[in-house]
Motif scaffolding. Sequence first.
Motif: not given
Lengths: 230, 230
Positions: A5-7, A114-119, A140-143
Motif C-alpha cells: 500500500a502507498l499512503v 498493483s497497490f492499495v492507495l489512500a491519502p 481505495d479509502c480515505v485514511l
Amino acid sequence: MDVRALVFDVFGTVVDWRGGVAREVRRLLGPAVDAEALADDWRGRYVPSMQRVRSGDLPWTPLDALHRASLDDVLADAGRADVGPDVREELVLAWHRLDAWPDVLPGLTRLRRSFVLAPLSNGNVALQVDLARRSGLPWDCVLGAEVVRHYKPDPEVYDSAAQLLAVPPSSVVMVAAHVDDLAAARARGLRTAYVHRPAEFGGRVVPPSADPDADWSVDSVEELADRLGA
Amino acid sequence: MDVRALVFDVFGTVVDWRGGVAREVRRLLGPAVDAEALADDWRGRYVPSMQRVRSGDLPWTPLDALHRASLDDVLADAGRADVGPDVREELVLAWHRLDAWPDVLPGLTRLRRSFVLAPLSNGNVALQVDLARRSGLPWDCVLGAEVVRHYKPDPEVYDSAAQLLAVPPSSVVMVAAHVDDLAAARARGLRTAYVHRPAEFGGRVVPPSADPDADWSVDSVEELADRLGA
C-alpha cells in the motif's frame, strides 16, 4: 521488498495548495488582495493550529474548523476584517478545491493496479472526498488524521494506516514532499518515498531535491510508479 | 429533499455473502462439506460475536478477528476440527472475496455522479477495500464500524457518517436490506432506503418486500438510482 500500500500526504504532495487557495481568494476577495501572500499566511498558521490539538490545548477539531478559526486572524492582518461570514465559509472551502499536480493522476492510475492507495493527510475526510472527486484521484479509502483523531506527526496516524489496511508497517510506503512527515513515518516502521515539489511554496522556499533517508526520492508520482515497477 | 450522500450496508445489501462464502468453503474444504450450511452457521454467529464488543465484554475487535474466532466453533460443529491454521486464515478471507449483486455496479456508477457514496458496514476497512477492488465499487471513502470502533446498530456508527462527510444527518441516506439497520439509522436522523434482497439467505428466510418506514423501498440499486433521479 513487499510493498502492499502507498499512503500519501496531500497538501503540497498531491495538490497545489498555494495556487488553489490564491485562485479562490482572488475570486472571492477581488484583485486588491495579494492572494499568494494571503495563502502563505494562512498556511503558516496550519502547524501552530494543529499543535494546539496535538498538545491537548484544544479537543479534537477537524482541519476545516482550524482553517475557519485561523482565517479570522489572516483577514484581520490583511486589513480585511470587513469580509462577511458567508464569504469566510466559502473561503474555507478553497482547501476543498485544490488541483492535483499534473503527474498525480497518471501516476496514481498506474500505481493503483498493483497497490492499495489512500491519502494519509491532516485534511478531514470530507475535504479529501472533495479533492478526490475534483481530480479523479483513485483512492481505495480515505485514511488520515480525522479517522484516528490525531494530527501528523503524531505516531497514531502512521500506525493507523497499517492497522486499518491490515498489513505490516513495512509493507506501507508513506509518500510526501516533506522530510519531517517522512521521518515520523519511518520512526513507525513505514517505508518512505520523497517527492520533490519545487513549486509548493512558489519559490519562496526551495525544498531539497532528495531525501537521503527515504527509500525512494523522485520528481513525480509517475517516476515513483516507474521505480516501483507499476 | 437535499440528499448529499448515500451510505451502504454491505453484507447482503451490496454483496452476496452466502454464495461467496460457500464458494470459498467448497474450494478450500472440498465437496464433502455442506458449504451453504457452513456459511449460514458462520453468519449466524456474527451478531452474537459483535454483541460481545458492543456490550464491553470484549475490547474493540475488527470483524476479521471475530470471524476467525467464530470459525473455530463452526468447524468444530461441522466435524472439521482437523482443518489447519493456514486454511482457517484463508477461510476468513472468504469474506473479502464476495461478489456484488448484479445491479450494484451499474446502480452505484449512476448514483456517484450526483452523490457521495460510502460503505457503512460492520466489515473492517481492509475487507471493504478488497470487496471494492474485486467488484470495482466506486466508493468515495470507506466509513463504518472500524473507523469509529463501534458496531452497528450502535448510534456512533450512523452519527459518524454525517460527521465525517460534514453534512447534516438528514442529507445522508442509509441503504440496507435489513429493517433493523434502517430503524437504527432513522433514529439518528438519517434518511433510509430499503433494498429487497430475496436471495440473501438462499430462500431459508424471505425478507419483507418493502419497509413501510423507509423513505424508499426498491428491488435494486439501479431502481434506487431511478428513484433519486440519478
